[in-house]
Design a protein around this motif. Structure first.
Motif, PDB file in Angstrom:
ATOM      1  N   ASP A  13       0.851  -1.189   0.000  1.00 31.47           N
ATOM      2  CA  ASP A  13       0.000   0.000   0.000  1.00 31.47           C
ATOM      3  C   ASP A  13       0.886   1.239   0.000  1.00 31.47           C
ATOM      4  O   ASP A  13       1.721   1.429   0.868  1.00 31.47           O
ATOM      5  CB  ASP A  13      -0.934   0.006   1.207  1.00 31.47           C
ATOM      6  CG  ASP A  13      -0.183  -0.204   2.511  1.00 31.47           C
ATOM      7  OD1 ASP A  13       0.964  -0.679   2.458  1.00 31.47           O
ATOM      8  OD2 ASP A  13      -0.727   0.109   3.576  1.00 31.47           O
TER       9      ASP A  13
ATOM     10  N   TRP B  20      -0.758   6.016   1.523  1.00 25.86           N
ATOM     11  CA  TRP B  20      -0.509   6.938   2.629  1.00 25.86           C
ATOM     12  C   TRP B  20       0.823   7.671   2.495  1.00 25.86           C
ATOM     13  O   TRP B  20       1.124   8.556   3.291  1.00 25.86           O
ATOM     14  CB  TRP B  20      -0.487   6.145   3.939  1.00 25.86           C
ATOM     15  CG  TRP B  20       0.467   4.988   3.891  1.00 25.86           C
ATOM     16  CD1 TRP B  20       0.216   3.748   3.383  1.00 25.86           C
ATOM     17  CD2 TRP B  20       1.817   4.977   4.345  1.00 25.86           C
ATOM     18  NE1 TRP B  20       1.340   2.955   3.498  1.00 25.86           N
ATOM     19  CE2 TRP B  20       2.330   3.678   4.078  1.00 25.86           C
ATOM     20  CE3 TRP B  20       2.648   5.916   4.938  1.00 25.86           C
ATOM     21  CZ2 TRP B  20       3.629   3.314   4.391  1.00 25.86           C
ATOM     22  CZ3 TRP B  20       3.936   5.552   5.252  1.00 25.86           C
ATOM     23  CH2 TRP B  20       4.418   4.258   4.980  1.00 25.86           C
TER      24      TRP B  20
ATOM     25  N   LYS C 128     -12.585   8.833  -0.944  1.00 33.92           N
ATOM     26  CA  LYS C 128     -11.276   8.247  -1.220  1.00 33.92           C
ATOM     27  C   LYS C 128     -11.455   7.037  -2.125  1.00 33.92           C
ATOM     28  O   LYS C 128     -12.396   6.256  -1.962  1.00 33.92           O
ATOM     29  CB  LYS C 128     -10.584   7.795   0.076  1.00 33.92           C
ATOM     30  CG  LYS C 128     -10.294   8.906   1.062  1.00 33.92           C
ATOM     31  CD  LYS C 128      -9.217   9.837   0.562  1.00 33.92           C
ATOM     32  CE  LYS C 128      -8.886  10.894   1.601  1.00 33.92           C
ATOM     33  NZ  LYS C 128      -7.875  11.850   1.111  1.00 33.92           N
TER      34      LYS C 128
ATOM     35  N   VAL D  45      -9.597   3.531  -3.330  1.00 35.59           N
ATOM     36  CA  VAL D  45      -8.576   2.642  -2.800  1.00 35.59           C
ATOM     37  C   VAL D  45      -8.739   1.275  -3.453  1.00 35.59           C
ATOM     38  O   VAL D  45      -9.851   0.878  -3.830  1.00 35.59           O
ATOM     39  CB  VAL D  45      -8.684   2.537  -1.257  1.00 35.59           C
ATOM     40  CG1 VAL D  45      -9.998   1.926  -0.850  1.00 35.59           C
ATOM     41  CG2 VAL D  45      -7.522   1.769  -0.670  1.00 35.59           C
TER      42      VAL D  45
ATOM     43  N   TYR E  98      -8.160  -2.719  -2.720  1.00 33.34           N
ATOM     44  CA  TYR E  98      -7.954  -3.683  -1.644  1.00 33.34           C
ATOM     45  C   TYR E  98      -8.111  -5.083  -2.206  1.00 33.34           C
ATOM     46  O   TYR E  98      -9.170  -5.440  -2.727  1.00 33.34           O
ATOM     47  CB  TYR E  98      -8.967  -3.436  -0.516  1.00 33.34           C
ATOM     48  CG  TYR E  98      -8.939  -4.486   0.562  1.00 33.34           C
ATOM     49  CD1 TYR E  98      -7.811  -4.665   1.353  1.00 33.34           C
ATOM     50  CD2 TYR E  98     -10.041  -5.305   0.785  1.00 33.34           C
ATOM     51  CE1 TYR E  98      -7.783  -5.621   2.347  1.00 33.34           C
ATOM     52  CE2 TYR E  98     -10.022  -6.268   1.771  1.00 33.34           C
ATOM     53  CZ  TYR E  98      -8.888  -6.428   2.552  1.00 33.34           C
ATOM     54  OH  TYR E  98      -8.852  -7.384   3.539  1.00 33.34           O
TER      55      TYR E  98
ATOM     56  N   VAL F 138     -11.003  10.184   6.174  1.00 31.25           N
ATOM     57  CA  VAL F 138     -10.448   8.848   6.412  1.00 31.25           C
ATOM     58  C   VAL F 138      -9.018   8.825   5.892  1.00 31.25           C
ATOM     59  O   VAL F 138      -8.669   9.534   4.943  1.00 31.25           O
ATOM     60  CB  VAL F 138     -11.288   7.746   5.721  1.00 31.25           C
ATOM     61  CG1 VAL F 138     -12.677   7.689   6.300  1.00 31.25           C
ATOM     62  CG2 VAL F 138     -11.342   7.951   4.216  1.00 31.25           C
ATOM     63  N   SER F 139      -8.188   7.995   6.532  1.00 29.92           N
ATOM     64  CA  SER F 139      -6.807   7.815   6.112  1.00 29.92           C
ATOM     65  C   SER F 139      -6.421   6.372   6.440  1.00 29.92           C
ATOM     66  O   SER F 139      -6.680   5.891   7.547  1.00 29.92           O
ATOM     67  CB  SER F 139      -5.878   8.787   6.837  1.00 29.92           C
ATOM     68  OG  SER F 139      -4.547   8.649   6.378  1.00 29.92           O
ATOM     69  N   PHE F 140      -5.800   5.676   5.464  1.00 35.33           N
ATOM     70  CA  PHE F 140      -5.523   4.258   5.608  1.00 35.33           C
ATOM     71  C   PHE F 140      -4.218   4.023   6.364  1.00 35.33           C
ATOM     72  O   PHE F 140      -3.232   4.752   6.180  1.00 35.33           O
ATOM     73  CB  PHE F 140      -5.474   3.596   4.237  1.00 35.33           C
ATOM     74  CG  PHE F 140      -6.830   3.416   3.622  1.00 35.33           C
ATOM     75  CD1 PHE F 140      -7.530   2.243   3.790  1.00 35.33           C
ATOM     76  CD2 PHE F 140      -7.419   4.440   2.895  1.00 35.33           C
ATOM     77  CE1 PHE F 140      -8.785   2.077   3.238  1.00 35.33           C
ATOM     78  CE2 PHE F 140      -8.675   4.290   2.333  1.00 35.33           C
ATOM     79  CZ  PHE F 140      -9.358   3.100   2.508  1.00 35.33           C
TER      80      PHE F 140
ATOM     81  N   ASN G 237      -4.112  -1.822   2.976  1.00 33.16           N
ATOM     82  CA  ASN G 237      -5.308  -0.989   2.789  1.00 33.16           C
ATOM     83  C   ASN G 237      -6.570  -1.638   3.378  1.00 33.16           C
ATOM     84  O   ASN G 237      -7.671  -1.376   2.920  1.00 33.16           O
ATOM     85  CB  ASN G 237      -5.550  -0.683   1.304  1.00 33.16           C
ATOM     86  CG  ASN G 237      -4.598   0.360   0.767  1.00 33.16           C
ATOM     87  OD1 ASN G 237      -4.065   1.159   1.532  1.00 33.16           O
ATOM     88  ND2 ASN G 237      -4.365   0.337  -0.523  1.00 33.16           N
TER      89      ASN G 237
ATOM     90  N   TYR H 179      -7.312  -1.486   6.894  1.00 35.34           N
ATOM     91  CA  TYR H 179      -7.767  -0.694   8.026  1.00 35.34           C
ATOM     92  C   TYR H 179      -7.574   0.792   7.723  1.00 35.34           C
ATOM     93  O   TYR H 179      -6.622   1.193   7.054  1.00 35.34           O
ATOM     94  CB  TYR H 179      -7.001  -1.067   9.296  1.00 35.34           C
ATOM     95  CG  TYR H 179      -7.150  -2.518   9.677  1.00 35.34           C
ATOM     96  CD1 TYR H 179      -8.223  -2.956  10.436  1.00 35.34           C
ATOM     97  CD2 TYR H 179      -6.209  -3.465   9.260  1.00 35.34           C
ATOM     98  CE1 TYR H 179      -8.362  -4.290  10.775  1.00 35.34           C
ATOM     99  CE2 TYR H 179      -6.345  -4.800   9.591  1.00 35.34           C
ATOM    100  CZ  TYR H 179      -7.418  -5.203  10.349  1.00 35.34           C
ATOM    101  OH  TYR H 179      -7.555  -6.530  10.679  1.00 35.34           O
ATOM    102  N   PHE H 180      -8.479   1.594   8.235  1.00 31.01           N
ATOM    103  CA  PHE H 180      -8.369   3.043   8.067  1.00 31.01           C
ATOM    104  C   PHE H 180      -8.840   3.742   9.331  1.00 31.01           C
ATOM    105  O   PHE H 180      -9.632   3.208  10.112  1.00 31.01           O
ATOM    106  CB  PHE H 180      -9.160   3.531   6.856  1.00 31.01           C
ATOM    107  CG  PHE H 180     -10.650   3.310   6.949  1.00 31.01           C
ATOM    108  CD1 PHE H 180     -11.493   4.258   7.512  1.00 31.01           C
ATOM    109  CD2 PHE H 180     -11.217   2.142   6.458  1.00 31.01           C
ATOM    110  CE1 PHE H 180     -12.859   4.055   7.591  1.00 31.01           C
ATOM    111  CE2 PHE H 180     -12.577   1.924   6.527  1.00 31.01           C
ATOM    112  CZ  PHE H 180     -13.410   2.888   7.098  1.00 31.01           C
TER     113      PHE H 180
ATOM    114  N   LYS I 125      -4.691  12.385   9.155  1.00 33.03           N
ATOM    115  CA  LYS I 125      -4.004  11.711   8.063  1.00 33.03           C
ATOM    116  C   LYS I 125      -2.690  11.136   8.576  1.00 33.03           C
ATOM    117  O   LYS I 125      -2.022  11.719   9.448  1.00 33.03           O
ATOM    118  CB  LYS I 125      -3.761  12.661   6.895  1.00 33.03           C
ATOM    119  CG  LYS I 125      -2.843  13.825   7.188  1.00 33.03           C
ATOM    120  CD  LYS I 125      -2.790  14.807   6.042  1.00 33.03           C
ATOM    121  CE  LYS I 125      -2.569  14.141   4.722  1.00 33.03           C
ATOM    122  NZ  LYS I 125      -2.551  15.079   3.596  1.00 33.03           N
TER     123      LYS I 125
END
Length: 688
Positions: A186, A189, A339, A341, A343, A387-389, A395, A397-398, A432
């Motif tokens: 990932d 971030w 966002k 993403v 996964y 939200v921020s992972f 990817n 959990y956030f 973040k």
């Protein structure tokens, strides 16, 4: 007969029709029969001589008259006797039964009544056959004999060995998460600044690394504006496009090289009022998903003092054609974050809203077709912001900014993993993960003002630093900002100073272990006023850019907490968002004044220490004298230009030899600076 003489009526003169049952009463009412009651003349009555009005004789027991066949008149049933024609008494007839007539009793073939068993109230008692003393006569009920019953008394206690606990998948397993991170790295971030020399920031290539007195930010001349407030920005993955979102319902796409507007996106089929807050490019930059507020054009809300808010959809635009290719319905109020993403190879959108829900949208490979949608099970959150992972978790959990705290959530199960303690007194609207370029200094919770500084100029740099706390497992740094409650007196000043906070999230080392959110330090300044919602931070791993509500942007050093710069180019109104360009020396800020400001970092020439300058001059003079002697021994037919070149080469060699020396008094690479100054002076001499 005198008027006052009593009139004695015989039984024959009394014609009273008595009704013995309700059935007879209803029958008489249906046939029109009426009961006749003889009235007695009352000599004392005031209606003497009227004839038409007579009062009935008083009842012996005050009965209810003729009602329902039970009333008694002047002559009651107790005074009459049932006799036959010969005057003999007859037996009394059975009393009439009210309601339904009784059912006939069942009889057998001979006419004998059949007796029924008496009914029992409640649960029927179990009849247990008595057992003999011989154990051979006992069985378990298979062959008709009842099973042996457990005697009444204390129930048998269940042992722990007999208890079967259902197996539950751990919410966080370090081994599984490590394997997931290896299979699916990932990079969502990562925003770490490039490891370059500080002087290289003067070039227009490479992202911004340093922002301080030696590397100030320069405002670029351009015109990125909108008709109304700009609340958000988004850069394409390759950094060539910049999208701006605002209250006008338009999305403008800008070129980051020429700052020209390439296209404008708008949902022309929408009949209500669109306001866009946030957006995100798809990985191939073909589509742009935006969200915000949708207001009813024909309905007003007194509570909001604005048009009534309708359910707010996500809209996916085709960047080339400008058409809305998809609408995602699910949120009932404003969308505050979106966002995109990947996964486990699947595409997802994650959105937050003011309705308090965080929703996961499972998309097809084209990022347009919706496969399914699911809400994160919460039931407590009132407002969800950003939200921020988590780093190095594939990817899965956030961390979400919800109300006045942050919450750790699972993208796969849409469940809450852990909820942390409140950070701010009102709400936390931005958080973040960042990868730091320098290790920060730990700061106690309560800031300490230095004695040699004025109280009015206190900042977060005036604190007593100590050693960092040792983490017990893997960790990641997390930055938040929030809003404090207003003063109760006039509701204009926050009850506590506005701050940004650096946390360290320590991962558990055992399955189903707890995360630990440690506060490292807080960043603040007396002039940092940011008590307004929907303001977002930016960071390049070395600095935190913190917008304010009065048009300023504070630049805090993450390592030391010092304010290295303050941008004051917007009007005195909220600055909403900041963006570092991923590959270019550019920084963007947008504000409610409807403008976007673009900056670049420049490098100033460094001043040398006095002792260093003296050593440089002495070494240069020695080198020049040596070069002059060598030039005298050469051919006398050398031209002036050749002589000058020899002088320049000798000066350059002297300066380079000086650079080899180990000068402890040099603070920040003075030999390189000395070479730059000496070469510049020699160029001036040659030109003259």
């Amino acid at each position: 007969m005198a008027a006052n003489d009593d009139v004695i009526l015989s039984e024959e003169e009394i014609d009273v029709v008595m009704f013995d049952s309700d059935a007879e009463l209803s029958k008489s009412a249906g046939t029109g029969r009426k009961s006749r009651v003889s009235y007695a003349d009352n000599s004392d009555s005031d209606f003497q001589g009227s004839g038409s009005k007579r009062t009935p004789a008083p009842s012996k027991r005050g009965g209810r008259g003729r009602g329902r066949g039970r009333g008694r008149g002047a002559a009651t049933a107790s005074t009459r006797k049932n006799v036959d024609a010969n005057g003999e008494e007859l037996p009394e007839p059975p009393k009439a039964r009210r309601g339904r007539p009784p059912k006939p009793k069942p009889v057998d073939e001979d006419g004998n009544p059949i007796e029924k068993p008496k009914a029992t109230r409640g649960r029927k008692k179990a009849v247990v056959k008595e057992l003999s003393d011989n154990e051979d006569d006992f069985d378990d009920g298979v062959y008709g004999n009842p099973a042996k019953r457990t005697p009444k008394g204390k129930a048998r206690q269940t042992t722990f060995d007999e208890i079967v606990i259902p197996t539950k998948e751990p919410t966080f397993d370090p081994v599984q998460v490590g394997e997931l991170a290896e299979r699916h790295p990932d990079t969502y971030w990562r925003e770490l600044a490039t490891d370059t020399d500080p002087d290289s920031s003067a070039d227009l290539t490479g992202r911004i690394d340093f922002i301080d007195e030696d590397h100030p930010l320069e405002l670029l001349p351009h015109s990125i504006t909108d008709q109304m407030a700009l609340t958000g920005m988004s850069l394409s993955p390759d950094g060539t496009l910049l999208a701006t979102f605002g209250s006008s319902g338009h999305v403008h796409i800008w070129d980051t090289d020429t700052f020209e507007c390439l296209t404008t996106l708008r949902d022309r089929s929408e009949t209500n009022i669109d306001e866009f807050f946030v957006g995100q490019f798809t990985p191939n930059s073909e589509y742009l998903i935006v969200g915000g507020k949708l207001k009813d054009r024909k309905r007003w809300s007194e509570a909001d003092e604005d048009n009534h808010i309708m359910p707010c959809p996500l809209k996916i635009f085709n960047v080339l054609t400008g058409d809305v290719v998809s609408r995602l319905e699910g949120h009932s109020e404003e969308i505050l974050c979106v966002k995109s993403v990947v996964y486990k190879g699947e595409n997802y959108y994650v959105t937050t809203s003011q309705d308090g829900y965080i929703r996961r949208w499972h998309m097809d490979s084209d990022w347009v077709v919706l496969l399914d949608s699911k809400e994160v099970t919460d039931g407590v959150t009132c407002m969800a912001f950003t939200v921020s992972f988590l780093p190095n978790t594939g990817n899965r959990y956030f961390m979400a900014s919800t109300d006045d705290h942050v919450t750790l959530m699972d993208l796969e199960t849409c469940l809450i993993v852990q909820r942390f303690d409140p950070i701010y007194s009102s709400y936390c609207d931005c958080g973040k993960f960042v990868e730091l370029a320098e290790e920060p200094l730990y700061q106690a919770r309560k800031p300490v003002i230095a004695e040699d500084e004025e109280e009015g100029a206190a900042s977060s740099s005036h604190v007593v630093a100590s050693s960092l706390l040792e983490p017990t497992g893997p960790f990641a740094y997390f930055v938040t900002r929030g809003v404090e409650l207003l003063d109760a007196e006039d509701n204009t000043v926050s009850s506590r100073p506005n701050t940004c906070t650096l946390h360290r999230l320590v991962y558990p080392t055992e399955p189903n272990g707890s995360f630990e959110l440690q506060e490292i330090r807080r960043y603040y300044h007396d002039d940092y006023l940011s008590n307004s919602w929907l303001i977002r931070l930016a960071s390049n791993g070395r600095y935190i850019l913190a917008p304010t509500l009065n048009g300023q942007v504070f630049v805090f050093s993450i390592a030391t907490g010092q304010v290295t710069s303050v941008l004051r180019d917007h009007d005195t109104i909220e600055v909403r968002d900041c963006k570092f360009h991923p590959t270019k020396n550019l920084l963007f800020t947008c504000s409610d004044d409807g403008t976007v400001k673009a900056y670049r970092s420049i490098a100033k020439p460094k001043c040398l220490d006095a002792s260093v300058e003296a050593d440089v001059e002495m070494e240069c003079a020695t080198t020049v004298a040596t070069s002059e002697n060598e030039r005298a021994q050469t051919s006398e037919f050398d031209s002036p230009q050749t002589a000058t070149d020899s002088h320049f080469n000798g000066l350059k060699e002297g300066v380079e030899s000086l650079a080899v020396r180990d000068l402890d008094s040099v603070v920040s690479d003075p030999p390189a600076a000395a070479v730059t100054v000496a070469v510049a002076e020699e160029d001036t001499k040659r030109d003259s």
